[in-house]
Design a protein around this motif. Structure first.
Motif, PDB file in Angstrom:
ATOM      1  N   LYS A  23     -12.723   4.114 -35.302  1.00  0.00           N
ATOM      2  CA  LYS A  23     -11.914   4.576 -34.178  1.00  0.00           C
ATOM      3  C   LYS A  23     -11.447   6.013 -34.427  1.00  0.00           C
ATOM      4  O   LYS A  23     -11.563   6.899 -33.567  1.00  0.00           O
ATOM      5  N   ILE A  24     -10.915   6.204 -35.666  1.00  0.00           N
ATOM      6  CA  ILE A  24     -10.444   7.543 -36.025  1.00  0.00           C
ATOM      7  C   ILE A  24     -11.582   8.552 -35.914  1.00  0.00           C
ATOM      8  O   ILE A  24     -11.443   9.638 -35.352  1.00  0.00           O
ATOM      9  N   GLN A  25     -12.736   8.077 -36.470  1.00  0.00           N
ATOM     10  CA  GLN A  25     -13.885   8.967 -36.459  1.00  0.00           C
ATOM     11  C   GLN A  25     -14.258   9.353 -35.018  1.00  0.00           C
ATOM     12  O   GLN A  25     -14.574  10.499 -34.717  1.00  0.00           O
ATOM     13  N   LYS A  26     -14.199   8.353 -34.159  1.00  0.00           N
ATOM     14  CA  LYS A  26     -14.568   8.583 -32.775  1.00  0.00           C
ATOM     15  C   LYS A  26     -13.609   9.591 -32.111  1.00  0.00           C
ATOM     16  O   LYS A  26     -14.024  10.514 -31.409  1.00  0.00           O
ATOM     17  N   ILE A  27     -12.303   9.366 -32.398  1.00  0.00           N
ATOM     18  CA  ILE A  27     -11.310  10.291 -31.844  1.00  0.00           C
ATOM     19  C   ILE A  27     -11.583  11.700 -32.333  1.00  0.00           C
ATOM     20  O   ILE A  27     -11.583  12.671 -31.568  1.00  0.00           O
ATOM     21  N   ARG A  28     -11.856  11.788 -33.657  1.00  0.00           N
ATOM     22  CA  ARG A  28     -12.164  13.105 -34.222  1.00  0.00           C
ATOM     23  C   ARG A  28     -13.335  13.751 -33.525  1.00  0.00           C
ATOM     24  O   ARG A  28     -13.303  14.922 -33.145  1.00  0.00           O
ATOM     25  N   GLN A  29     -14.353  12.933 -33.350  1.00  0.00           N
ATOM     26  CA  GLN A  29     -15.566  13.468 -32.729  1.00  0.00           C
ATOM     27  C   GLN A  29     -15.246  13.964 -31.319  1.00  0.00           C
ATOM     28  O   GLN A  29     -15.658  15.049 -30.920  1.00  0.00           O
ATOM     29  N   LYS A  30     -14.483  13.145 -30.591  1.00  0.00           N
ATOM     30  CA  LYS A  30     -14.168  13.507 -29.203  1.00  0.00           C
ATOM     31  C   LYS A  30     -13.340  14.794 -29.147  1.00  0.00           C
ATOM     32  O   LYS A  30     -13.624  15.687 -28.346  1.00  0.00           O
TER      33      LYS A  30
END
Lengths: 387, 272
Positions: A23-30
């Protein structure tokens, strides 16, 4: 071995917390993507803002004075009482100077870029291209100073002979070519071999004589011209064409380079000469890039302010006759630059807003022509890729 | 990283220095406006800085811009070669600025032509006809058969406004007239162009152009002072309120012997 196990363990533990971590990674990516998007769209936003602010100050002019006077009258007396805001002559001046510089810069630029990409050897090109591009590095006020202090008096004192010699130098090779082609065309219909040669010579002599007379009469007419004022449309057109030249050469040379060896070699393999390869293969393939180069160059000429302000003479009238490049003209850019000082809310708002109306016209024109060039580039690419 | 640090430190030093410099300049006098009054302001500034050690910045952007700067509060003194218009005074009042006119010197509009032009004198009416386009050949005023190239100033210029007021009297300048941005540019164009006529301040006259007698009177310090030369005018330095402090000292320079000498050296006429 040991290390492999450890890393395996690490991976499995990563797999366990994955729900949260992902989830964190996804937020970072976004957020990363969004940041990039914002930065990338910043330029577009700036353009939109420029449009908005210019239009915001341009619209009141049309509300106060309407459209008719601005676009149909040639009386530009913003400081008189009552003021008159006829911008037609000024719009025409911009058009005249832009067309003039394009007529000089476009053929010159395309020929120079062909020469650079297909004719000059590589080691020579390496030196010539930077020299041409250096023209773009000269500040426009330096061009303007040259136009005003050196070129304008030169045109006044010996404009006629200069025009005559330019005419001779430019027209002679073209007329020579025309004479040869015309006589070839005429004699190609004659079947008998014995008749062909004398007729060919006679036709060539006749056409040559006609061409020479034409050259001579136009030349003497040009020589007889007396240029009243050196700060005129011709002066500015020539200087502007030199300013547009590096853009046109550089961008269209890149386009010609991008055509690639395979097309050229394919053309040679089919037995085409170098001239045929350049004219029939390379130029069509690069035409979209060349067109983009031309439009960029023309935009450079249209938007230039300093040179026209210094050297166009700034007289807001339509020359008579309308194609007379030896008279002073005034352009939109120079008017904005020159009148902005006096024009603000203090001296009547129409006078302030009319300058923004002019700016809006310039903006719309360059926007539209950029869109058109973009369209052409896209379509050309589709045709070339065979879709 | 160390390199970046050094660069940043250098930038910081430069910025602080620049800021400090600005702070000091803010204590000095800022002058903006007419290109005609500009030379006087610049010479005064050089003299003033040497004598009183007060920094003076002089810009030349035209009388209209000078008025605007004063109204916006971005200058202490507005050089103007015309008096302020009622609208400008109203705009100033609206911003609680009280423009006060201080006459620095007298000047005139000298009509100039190319040195090779045999025409020596014109009447005011003839000049008006030339600039409104009714006369367009030197033959019509006793010169050679040669078209007249009319050179005017841009709409920012106080000289242009004075010319329109004194000579044109409501008529419009011919649309084919060339427009130049400063006295110097007009002189330069006239000195290079055979058929040209233009107007500049008295201080700009030299051998590269030929001055023309108007109504039979040659423009000079004497004829401006005794008011026989018709196209004369006052040159102003506008201040916000009655000038006081360093600005007051500066404004009073034309009344001192050194000030008079500077004005005379520049080719203008002292008022006091």
């Amino acid at each position: 071995m040991n290390g492999e196990i450890e890393s395996n363990q690490g991976r499995s533990s990563a797999f366990i917390v994955s729900a949260r971590k992902r989830k964190i990674q996804k937020i970072r990516q976004k957020t990363g993507e969004a940041t990039l998007l914002i930065i990338a769209s910043f330029v577009a936003i700036v353009v939109l803002f420029i449009f908005y602010f210019v239009a915001r100050d341009a619209v009141p002019y049309f509300q106060i004075r309407g459209f008719r006077e601005f676009f149909t009258s040639i009386d530009w007396y913003p400081a008189d009482d009552p003021p008159r805001f006829g911008a037609l002559a000024i719009i025409y001046g911009s058009l005249m100077v832009t067309v003039g510089s394009a007529l000089i810069a476009v053929p010159m630029g395309i020929i120079a870029s062909i020469c650079l990409s297909d004719i000059l050897p590589f080691n020579v090109r390496q030196y010539v291209k930077p020299v041409i591009e250096m023209l773009a590095a000269i500040p426009s006020v330096a061009y303007g100073f040259f136009a005003l202090v050196v070129f304008a008096p030169l045109l006044q004192n010996s404009g006629g002979p200069i025009l005559m010699w330019t005419w001779w130098v430019i027209a002679t090779p073209f007329l020579l070519l025309a004479v040869i082609v015309a006589s070839e065309l005429l004699t190609s219909t004659i079947a008998s071999q014995s008749l062909k040669k004398p007729v060919d010579i006679a036709v060539k002599a006749l056409f040559g004589l006609l061409a020479l007379l034409f050259l001579y009469f136009v030349g003497t007419h040009l020589q007889g011209l007396e240029i009243m004022s050196g700060t005129n449309a011709l002066n500015v057109s020539i200087i502007l064409s030199f300013m547009a030249l590096p853009t046109i050469v550089s961008v269209s040379e890149d386009a010609l380079q991008a055509v690639g060896r395979d097309l050229r070699e394919g053309s040679y393999a089919l037995g085409a000469t170098r001239a045929e390869t350049i004219i029939k293969t390379v130029l069509p393939a690069a035409s979209s890039g060349i067109l983009a180069a031309v439009i960029l160059g023309i935009m450079r000429a249209l938007g230039e302010t300093m040179v026209v302000w210094m050297a166009s003479g700034n007289s807001s009238h339509v020359p008579s006759p309308w194609y007379n490049y030896l008279e002073s003209v005034r352009t939109l850019t120079a008017t904005i630059a020159g009148d902005m000082g006096e024009a603000d809310q203090v001296t009547g708002s129409a006078r302030f807003h009319v300058l923004f109306a002019m700016g809006l016209i310039l903006l719309v024109v360059s926007f539209v022509s950029n869109l058109i060039s973009e369209r052409i580039v896209v379509r050309q690419r589709k045709i070339l890729s065979g879709q | 990283m160390r390199k970046l640090g050094t660069v940043l430190a250098a930038l910081l030093v430069i910025m602080t220095a620049g800021w400090a410099g600005n702070a000091e300049a803010a204590k000095g006098i800022v002058i903006d406006g007419s290109t005609t009054v500009g030379p006087i302001a610049k010479s005064f500034a050089a003299y003033f800085m040497k004598k009183y050690k007060v920094p003076v910045t002089v810009s030349e952007s035209g009388s209209g811009n000078g008025a605007k700067s004063l109204i916006n509060g971005s200058c202490d003194i507005a050089d103007m070669s015309r008096s302020m218009k009622p609208q400008e005074i109203a705009a100033a009042k609206a911003r609680r600025i009280n423009p006060v006119a201080n006459v620095v010197a007298l000047d005139c509009l000298a009509m100039i032509v190319h040195p090779s032009n045999p025409v020596r004198a014109l009447t005011e009416a003839q000049i008006g006809d030339i600039f409104s386009g009714r006369i367009n050949n030197w033959r019509q005023v006793g010169g050679p058969n040669f078209p007249i190239v009319v050179i005017q100033r841009e709409s920012n210029s106080g000289t242009q406004e004075t010319f329109k007021e004194l000579v044109m009297k409501g008529r419009a300048v011919v649309s084919g007239a060339e427009t130049q941005a400063s006295n110097g540019a007009v002189k330069n164009r006239v000195s290079q162009t055979r058929g040209a006529i233009g107007f500049v301040g008295l201080g700009y006259l030299d051998a590269s152009v030929k001055k023309i007698a108007v109504n039979g009177v040659i423009p000079s310090a004497a004829t401006v002072k005794n008011k026989t030369y018709r196209l004369s005018r006052d040159l102003y330095m506008y201040t916000n309120g009655k000038p006081a402090g360093v600005v007051g000292t500066f404004i009073d320079l034309p009344k001192t012997p050194d000030g008079r000498r500077i004005i005379q050296e520049l080719g203008f006429v002292p008022k006091y």
